[in-house]
Design an enzyme around this catalytic site. Structure first.
Site, PDB file in Angstrom:
ATOM      1  CE1 TYR A 272      -2.433   3.388   1.752  1.00 16.41           C
ATOM      2  CE2 TYR A 272      -1.457   2.634   3.794  1.00 16.41           C
ATOM      3  CZ  TYR A 272      -2.136   3.592   3.082  1.00 16.41           C
ATOM      4  OH  TYR A 272      -2.531   4.750   3.683  1.00 16.41           O
TER       5      TYR A 272
ATOM      6  N   GLY B 268       2.708   1.527  -3.431  1.00 16.06           N
ATOM      7  CA  GLY B 268       1.794   1.840  -4.527  1.00 16.06           C
ATOM      8  C   GLY B 268       1.294   3.269  -4.476  1.00 16.06           C
ATOM      9  CB  CYS B 269      -0.112   5.354  -1.752  1.00 19.33           C
ATOM     10  SG  CYS B 269      -1.733   4.617  -1.506  1.00 19.33           S
ATOM     11  NE  ARG B 270       8.908   6.888  -3.015  1.00 15.99           N
ATOM     12  CZ  ARG B 270      10.137   6.428  -2.761  1.00 15.99           C
ATOM     13  NH1 ARG B 270      10.305   5.315  -2.059  1.00 15.99           N
ATOM     14  NH2 ARG B 270      11.201   7.088  -3.236  1.00 15.99           N
TER      15      ARG B 270
ATOM     16  CG  PHE C 108       0.545  10.963  -3.756  1.00 14.63           C
ATOM     17  CD1 PHE C 108      -0.324  12.046  -3.808  1.00 14.63           C
ATOM     18  CD2 PHE C 108       0.236   9.922  -2.903  1.00 14.63           C
ATOM     19  CE1 PHE C 108      -1.464  12.082  -3.025  1.00 14.63           C
ATOM     20  CE2 PHE C 108      -0.900   9.943  -2.116  1.00 14.63           C
ATOM     21  CZ  PHE C 108      -1.752  11.033  -2.176  1.00 14.63           C
TER      22      PHE C 108
END
Length: 413
Positions: A374, A377-379, A382
């Protein structure tokens, strides 16, 4: 057909990462390149049986059927940049070569996957959704959030700024945008572990109330308030923001709550916050946003929705501003902190890796791998402008059109 050949058919003959599989096939990695390791036949079953490819891949990674030798971020970054365009006929051929219908046998679903019941965004279901994500254990969150226990985008002065400095700067930026003064009453909705509440009380002499739907967060935050001697000014309650009385607060901060309330509830959400403010009061709304207003609010049935933020939803900055205006707020300022969230996630990821063994002991390997996936993937999301982070500052003017804001921003110095 061996899996290494399938991999090159999908990503090309010169892949940027290495590959190896349980059938003995492999593609050598370049110097320091990460290696994708398909360790078990169940990896193919996860991929074939899931309605979404990324969900199947996530399940395979969480359970260890797929692993990565080397840096997960570097592997995902390299694969993210590939443009895979495989004709459907080619996919059917690969499907048949790997076993066809036998692949549809679904292995056990990881226990971490959310299964909520009840009406969407009812108070009870919202409480269950928040508990699913935030009640993993305060000790686990401390391992990667650090001393600030702030689980929202920080604000970086430079690339050399530490996570703790950046989280302090975020709270102080919110405080200055709200123009906090001693004696004011601040309501912080979705307050998490009470970072904003404690900052406002300690540095601005504000009487601050934070509310959260996570019982573990509320207990931790209230203890931190007492430990820091702030109990005369600060308080955190286990409470739904909708149950907070109206017309009592000079200012409101909402830092990371909007993503949880549902796009269909934005109008009532902003109206509720408007009703809790005194005339002349300010609202600072800080939340993850979509870079546009197209498509669904979130990938339903995907990894993030199933494992991380059940019932979560994102909106573009335009609709958010419209809902604020329609509720009665005059939006005076908006700011996109997308790059700052990428840096924040990189810091959290580094903390998690540094404390990996302790994390596994606390929550188990599958949950630890879920959070690693998570954060990485979020990094990337963004970094590549797949998602953004907006702060919007609104003011409740009332009938008198009070001069509630200065002619120029006072928080930029």
């Amino acid at each position: 057909m061996q899996l290494a050949e399938v991999f090159t058919r999908i990503v090309g003959n010169d892949p940027p990462v290495g590959f190896r599989a349980y059938d003995g096939s492999a593609i050598p990695a370049g110097p320091d390149a990460p290696v994708l390791d398909v360790r078990d036949q169940t990896a193919l079953n996860y991929l074939a049986s899931a309605r979404r490819f990324e969900l199947g891949l996530a399940r395979a990674y969480i359970t260890g059927a797929v692993d990565v030798a080397g840096d997960l971020y570097e592997l995902m970054k390299k694969l993210w940049m590939l443009e895979v365009q495989l004709p459907k006929l080619e996919l059917v051929k690969l499907w048949s070569a790997l076993g066809g219908l036998k692949l549809l046998k679904r292995p056990p679903i990881p226990a971490r996957e959310a299964h909520l019941s009840g009406r969407s965004h009812s108070k009870s279901r919202d409480a269950d959704a928040i508990s699913h994500h935030y009640d993993v254990g305060n000790d686990f969150y401390e391992l990667f959030l650090g001393d600030s226990m702030a689980y929202t985008c920080a604000v970086y002065e430079s690339h050399d700024t530490t996570l703790e400095q950046a989280q302090w700067a975020k709270h102080d930026l919110v405080a200055r945008k709200l123009d906090l003064k001693p004696g004011m009453r601040l309501l912080d909705v979705g307050c998490g572990w009470g970072g904003m509440v404690r900052h406002a009380a300690k540095h601005y002499g504000v009487k601050a109330l934070g509310v959260t739907l996570s019982k573990e967060q509320a207990e931790w935050a209230q203890k931190a308030i007492v430990d820091q001697g702030l109990q005369d000014l600060a308080e955190v309650k286990f409470l739904d923001y909708r149950d907070v009385p109206d017309d009592e607060y000079d200012v409101i901060s909402s830092i990371g709550l909007t993503e949880h309330i549902g796009r269909e509830n934005l109008a009532s959400y902003f109206s509720s916050l408007y009703s809790k403010l005194k005339v002349g009061g300010r609202l600072l709304n800080h939340c993850i946003t979509k870079p546009d207003s197209k498509g669904p609010a979130i990938a339903r049935g995907g990894f993030i929705e199933r494992y991380i933020f059940p019932d979560g939803a994102l909106s573009g900055p335009g609709p958010l501003m419209t809902h604020m205006h329609d509720a009665g707020f005059e939006v005076q300022h908006a700011e996109n902190l997308r790059e700052h969230y990428a840096l924040t996630l990189a810091a959290w990821e580094a903390n998690l890796e540094r404390n990996w063994d302790d994390a596994v002991k606390l929550v188990g390997l599958e949950t630890a791998r879920t959070w690693r996936l998570y954060l990485v993937g979020c990094r990337l999301g963004f970094e590549h402008n797949g998602i953004q982070l907006h702060q919007m500052l609104g003011v409740k003017l009332g009938d008198q059109l009070l001069p509630a804001m200065p002619l120029r921003p006072t928080w930029t110095s």
